[in-house]
Design an enzyme around this catalytic site. Structure first.
Site, PDB file in Angstrom:
ATOM      1  N   ARG A 125     -31.376  -8.813 -46.546  1.00  0.00           N
ATOM      2  CA  ARG A 125     -31.435  -8.814 -45.065  1.00  0.00           C
ATOM      3  C   ARG A 125     -32.393  -9.862 -44.506  1.00  0.00           C
ATOM      4  O   ARG A 125     -32.866  -9.741 -43.377  1.00  0.00           O
ATOM      5  CB  ARG A 125     -31.808  -7.437 -44.513  1.00  0.00           C
ATOM      6  CG  ARG A 125     -30.806  -6.367 -44.860  1.00  0.00           C
ATOM      7  CD  ARG A 125     -30.967  -5.142 -43.990  1.00  0.00           C
ATOM      8  NE  ARG A 125     -29.943  -4.185 -44.286  1.00  0.00           N
ATOM      9  CZ  ARG A 125     -30.057  -3.217 -45.198  1.00  0.00           C
ATOM     10  NH1 ARG A 125     -31.174  -3.090 -45.885  1.00  0.00           N
ATOM     11  NH2 ARG A 125     -29.075  -2.393 -45.404  1.00  0.00           N
ATOM     12  N   LYS A 147     -29.404 -23.000 -37.393  1.00  0.00           N
ATOM     13  CA  LYS A 147     -27.985 -22.682 -37.578  1.00  0.00           C
ATOM     14  C   LYS A 147     -27.676 -22.735 -39.058  1.00  0.00           C
ATOM     15  O   LYS A 147     -27.924 -23.769 -39.714  1.00  0.00           O
ATOM     16  CB  LYS A 147     -27.103 -23.689 -36.836  1.00  0.00           C
ATOM     17  CG  LYS A 147     -26.961 -23.400 -35.361  1.00  0.00           C
ATOM     18  CD  LYS A 147     -25.895 -24.292 -34.751  1.00  0.00           C
ATOM     19  CE  LYS A 147     -25.757 -24.057 -33.264  1.00  0.00           C
ATOM     20  NZ  LYS A 147     -24.801 -24.998 -32.641  1.00  0.00           N
ATOM     21  N   GLU A 189     -25.497 -39.186 -35.510  1.00  0.00           N
ATOM     22  CA  GLU A 189     -26.216 -38.055 -34.886  1.00  0.00           C
ATOM     23  C   GLU A 189     -27.498 -38.540 -34.200  1.00  0.00           C
ATOM     24  O   GLU A 189     -27.923 -37.961 -33.203  1.00  0.00           O
ATOM     25  CB  GLU A 189     -26.563 -36.988 -35.927  1.00  0.00           C
ATOM     26  CG  GLU A 189     -25.361 -36.280 -36.528  1.00  0.00           C
ATOM     27  CD  GLU A 189     -24.823 -35.116 -35.675  1.00  0.00           C
ATOM     28  OE1 GLU A 189     -25.334 -34.896 -34.554  1.00  0.00           O
ATOM     29  OE2 GLU A 189     -23.890 -34.443 -36.139  1.00  0.00           O
ATOM     30  N   LYS A 230     -34.495 -32.378 -30.406  1.00  0.00           N
ATOM     31  CA  LYS A 230     -33.789 -31.154 -30.818  1.00  0.00           C
ATOM     32  C   LYS A 230     -34.686 -29.936 -30.640  1.00  0.00           C
ATOM     33  O   LYS A 230     -34.244 -28.886 -30.157  1.00  0.00           O
ATOM     34  CB  LYS A 230     -33.300 -31.273 -32.260  1.00  0.00           C
ATOM     35  CG  LYS A 230     -32.627 -29.975 -32.694  1.00  0.00           C
ATOM     36  CD  LYS A 230     -31.528 -30.147 -33.676  1.00  0.00           C
ATOM     37  CE  LYS A 230     -30.787 -28.809 -33.837  1.00  0.00           C
ATOM     38  NZ  LYS A 230     -29.746 -28.872 -34.838  1.00  0.00           N
ATOM     39  N   GLU A 240     -27.855 -20.851 -28.331  1.00  0.00           N
ATOM     40  CA  GLU A 240     -26.753 -21.574 -27.670  1.00  0.00           C
ATOM     41  C   GLU A 240     -26.036 -20.756 -26.600  1.00  0.00           C
ATOM     42  O   GLU A 240     -24.819 -20.626 -26.592  1.00  0.00           O
ATOM     43  CB  GLU A 240     -25.753 -22.089 -28.718  1.00  0.00           C
ATOM     44  CG  GLU A 240     -24.916 -23.237 -28.169  1.00  0.00           C
ATOM     45  CD  GLU A 240     -24.087 -23.937 -29.233  1.00  0.00           C
ATOM     46  OE1 GLU A 240     -24.667 -24.356 -30.262  1.00  0.00           O
ATOM     47  OE2 GLU A 240     -22.878 -24.066 -29.040  1.00  0.00           O
ATOM     48  N   ARG A 244     -28.257 -25.669 -25.429  1.00  0.00           N
ATOM     49  CA  ARG A 244     -28.094 -26.107 -26.816  1.00  0.00           C
ATOM     50  C   ARG A 244     -26.713 -26.713 -27.052  1.00  0.00           C
ATOM     51  O   ARG A 244     -26.543 -27.555 -27.939  1.00  0.00           O
ATOM     52  CB  ARG A 244     -28.359 -24.949 -27.786  1.00  0.00           C
ATOM     53  CG  ARG A 244     -28.342 -25.415 -29.230  1.00  0.00           C
ATOM     54  CD  ARG A 244     -28.936 -24.419 -30.202  1.00  0.00           C
ATOM     55  NE  ARG A 244     -28.855 -24.956 -31.553  1.00  0.00           N
ATOM     56  CZ  ARG A 244     -29.508 -24.488 -32.580  1.00  0.00           C
ATOM     57  NH1 ARG A 244     -30.316 -23.460 -32.447  1.00  0.00           N
ATOM     58  NH2 ARG A 244     -29.377 -25.037 -33.770  1.00  0.00           N
ATOM     59  N   ASN A 248     -23.754 -30.614 -28.985  1.00  0.00           N
ATOM     60  CA  ASN A 248     -22.388 -30.756 -29.484  1.00  0.00           C
ATOM     61  C   ASN A 248     -21.664 -31.938 -28.839  1.00  0.00           C
ATOM     62  O   ASN A 248     -20.444 -32.043 -28.946  1.00  0.00           O
ATOM     63  CB  ASN A 248     -21.607 -29.466 -29.221  1.00  0.00           C
ATOM     64  CG  ASN A 248     -22.213 -28.297 -29.958  1.00  0.00           C
ATOM     65  OD1 ASN A 248     -22.731 -28.459 -31.069  1.00  0.00           O
ATOM     66  ND2 ASN A 248     -22.198 -27.123 -29.345  1.00  0.00           N
ATOM     67  N   HIS A 251     -18.633 -33.435 -30.467  1.00  0.00           N
ATOM     68  CA  HIS A 251     -18.205 -32.534 -31.538  1.00  0.00           C
ATOM     69  C   HIS A 251     -16.844 -31.877 -31.284  1.00  0.00           C
ATOM     70  O   HIS A 251     -16.169 -31.509 -32.241  1.00  0.00           O
ATOM     71  CB  HIS A 251     -19.266 -31.454 -31.792  1.00  0.00           C
ATOM     72  CG  HIS A 251     -20.453 -31.958 -32.563  1.00  0.00           C
ATOM     73  ND1 HIS A 251     -21.263 -32.974 -32.105  1.00  0.00           N
ATOM     74  CD2 HIS A 251     -20.976 -31.590 -33.760  1.00  0.00           C
ATOM     75  CE1 HIS A 251     -22.223 -33.203 -32.992  1.00  0.00           C
ATOM     76  NE2 HIS A 251     -22.075 -32.379 -34.002  1.00  0.00           N
ATOM     77  N   HIS A 255     -14.850 -32.508 -34.402  1.00  0.00           N
ATOM     78  CA  HIS A 255     -14.413 -31.441 -35.309  1.00  0.00           C
ATOM     79  C   HIS A 255     -12.892 -31.422 -35.453  1.00  0.00           C
ATOM     80  O   HIS A 255     -12.374 -31.150 -36.545  1.00  0.00           O
ATOM     81  CB  HIS A 255     -14.921 -30.081 -34.825  1.00  0.00           C
ATOM     82  CG  HIS A 255     -16.346 -29.799 -35.219  1.00  0.00           C
ATOM     83  ND1 HIS A 255     -17.024 -28.691 -34.807  1.00  0.00           N
ATOM     84  CD2 HIS A 255     -17.208 -30.481 -36.010  1.00  0.00           C
ATOM     85  CE1 HIS A 255     -18.265 -28.707 -35.319  1.00  0.00           C
ATOM     86  NE2 HIS A 255     -18.390 -29.799 -36.043  1.00  0.00           N
ATOM     87  N   HIS A 269     -18.719 -36.320 -41.290  1.00  0.00           N
ATOM     88  CA  HIS A 269     -19.048 -35.619 -40.042  1.00  0.00           C
ATOM     89  C   HIS A 269     -19.652 -36.567 -38.998  1.00  0.00           C
ATOM     90  O   HIS A 269     -19.227 -36.589 -37.838  1.00  0.00           O
ATOM     91  CB  HIS A 269     -20.000 -34.451 -40.338  1.00  0.00           C
ATOM     92  CG  HIS A 269     -20.486 -33.762 -39.100  1.00  0.00           C
ATOM     93  ND1 HIS A 269     -19.663 -33.008 -38.294  1.00  0.00           N
ATOM     94  CD2 HIS A 269     -21.707 -33.740 -38.503  1.00  0.00           C
ATOM     95  CE1 HIS A 269     -20.349 -32.547 -37.259  1.00  0.00           C
ATOM     96  NE2 HIS A 269     -21.598 -32.976 -37.363  1.00  0.00           N
TER      97      HIS A 269
HETATM   98  N1  GLY Z   1     -25.986 -29.152 -34.630  1.00  0.00           N
HETATM   99  C1  GLY Z   1     -26.002 -28.539 -33.366  1.00  0.00           C
HETATM  100  C2  GLY Z   1     -27.046 -27.493 -33.205  1.00  0.00           C
HETATM  101  O1  GLY Z   1     -27.877 -27.328 -34.057  1.00  0.00           O
HETATM  102  O2  GLY Z   1     -27.027 -26.779 -32.228  1.00  0.00           O
END
Ligand code: GLY
Length: 373
Positions: A125, A147, A189, A230, A240, A244, A248, A251, A255, A269
């Site tokens: 956990r 993430k 990025e 960031k 998010e 946040r 993206n 993206h 994606h 990517h």
């Molecule tokens: N890679 C996008 C984020 O971390 O929100």
């Protein structure tokens, strides 16, 4: 520029941590981990490529501070972000008797960071973990912000958890071992940060980007600035719910293109993000949100850095526009069945919207199929 070690604090209260950026951090990993956590049991999850290049050095650095850490080397590549490799990693961590007080070390690029972070999130956990990112993409993006996750056959990163690392060590020296293509993909990025929220940084990149690959001090500054941006966004919106999503940028298109190319070497990517940023700015101009000068400037810089900027730059056949739009609908950023895009009023002025003219999307896709201008 003089080479220094930078530190960016990610201020998330009880889950706060530092990102250290600079040369020689793998050799100092034992000292940093010992200082923060004491002589914990630790286990390293890595991939075969990174293990061959850097693992012995990391294990020696840990051993010098009394931390013995066994390693599991998974296959390199996006296919590793799977249920199979996640199960294998968790079972291995249990066999290593990694408990709640111990540490998981994610040692690799974005794939390893996401997978090992998710394994740490669900093991007993939740076990603490340290990110030691070895790709430019992982250093500026995926290792920071918590993430974690794996891919599903239905889409990328659809299974996962928010689980913040306890420390990030971004060793600038390891970037020297990246292939030029992987370095360029990570740069996609880096440029994204300027495009989404800092025109001054984008201008700095236009001036200094070509020198980053050979100048470690400039590279460290680019990583520091990206991580600081960031951290600022993640502090405002950890899970998010709002801002946040700006991260993206590029993206939704990217994606879909990655999915259309089977998450393969046809399109990395960061390359998908580069094309996606160009498409997002083209769409913004077509919708009258910014002048045509912005997408032209974005594409000119990314092309100067050797990145693909148009769908036509991707080798081989691709699905038609309707199929690409359907793939965009698979993205987890879709809210209430409405496609959500990050668009821009200019360089550094991005915003999130679901008010997008799908005909304009079709026109932008069709125009982008033509290959380099
Ligand atoms: N890679 C996008 C984020 O971390 O929100």
């Amino acid at each position: 520029m003089k080479m220094t070690q930078h530190s960016v604090h990610v201020d998330l209260g009880a889950r706060a941590y530092d990102v250290l950026i600079g040369p020689g951090l793998i050799a100092q990993a034992g000292a940093h981990i010992h200082r923060l956590f004491g002589r914990r049991r630790a286990a390293i999850v890595t991939d075969a490529t990174v293990a061959g290049l850097h693992l012995a050095r990391l294990q020696a650095a840990l051993r010098a501070h009394g931390i013995e850490a066994e390693a599991l080397a998974l296959p390199a590549g996006e296919a590793t972000k799977s249920w199979d490799q996640l199960g294998r990693s968790v079972e291995w961590l249990l066999a290593q008797r990694i408990g709640r007080q111990d540490l998981v070390i994610a040692f690799g690029g974005g794939v390893i960071g996401d997978l090992a972070g998710f394994a740490a999130a669900i093991l007993r956990r939740g076990v603490r973990f340290v990110q030691i990112p070895t790709s430019l993409l992982a250093q500026v993006d995926s290792s920071v912000g918590g993430k974690t996750g794996i891919n599903s056959p239905q889409g990328k990163n659809l299974i996962g958890a928010f689980h913040q690392p306890s420390l990030v060590l971004a060793d600038i020296d390891v970037l020297d071992t990246l292939t030029p293509r992987d370095f360029r993909a990570g740069y996609g990025e880096v440029a994204k940060y300027g495009l989404l929220g800092d025109e001054g940084f984008f201008g700095w990149l236009e001036a200094n980007g070509p020198a980053l690959a050979r100048d470690p001090a400039l590279r460290a500054e680019a990583v520091r600035h990206s991580v600081a941006m960031k951290a600022d966004i993640v502090q405002r919106d950890e899970t998010e719910q709002g801002d946040r999503a700006l991260l993206n940028l590029g993206h939704t298109f990217g994606h879909a293109l990655e999915s259309a190319t089977g998450y393969s070497d046809r399109l990395l990517h960061g390359e998908g993000v580069a094309i996606g940023c160009c498409l997002a700015f083209e769409l913004s101009a077509r919708m009258g949100l910014c002048s045509q000068e912005s997408p032209s400037r974005v594409a000119a810089h990314l092309a100067a850095m050797g990145l693909p900027t148009r769908i036509g730059d991707i080798a081989g056949d691709l699905p038609d526009d309707e199929a690409l739009i359907a793939l965009m609908g698979q993205d987890k950023k879709v809210l209430d069945d409405r496609l959500r895009f990050v668009l821009a009023r200019g360089i550094g002025q991005s915003f999130v919207t679901d008010q997008v003219d799908i005909d304009a999307v079709r026109q932008v896709l069709a125009q982008s199929r033509g290959g380099r201008r």
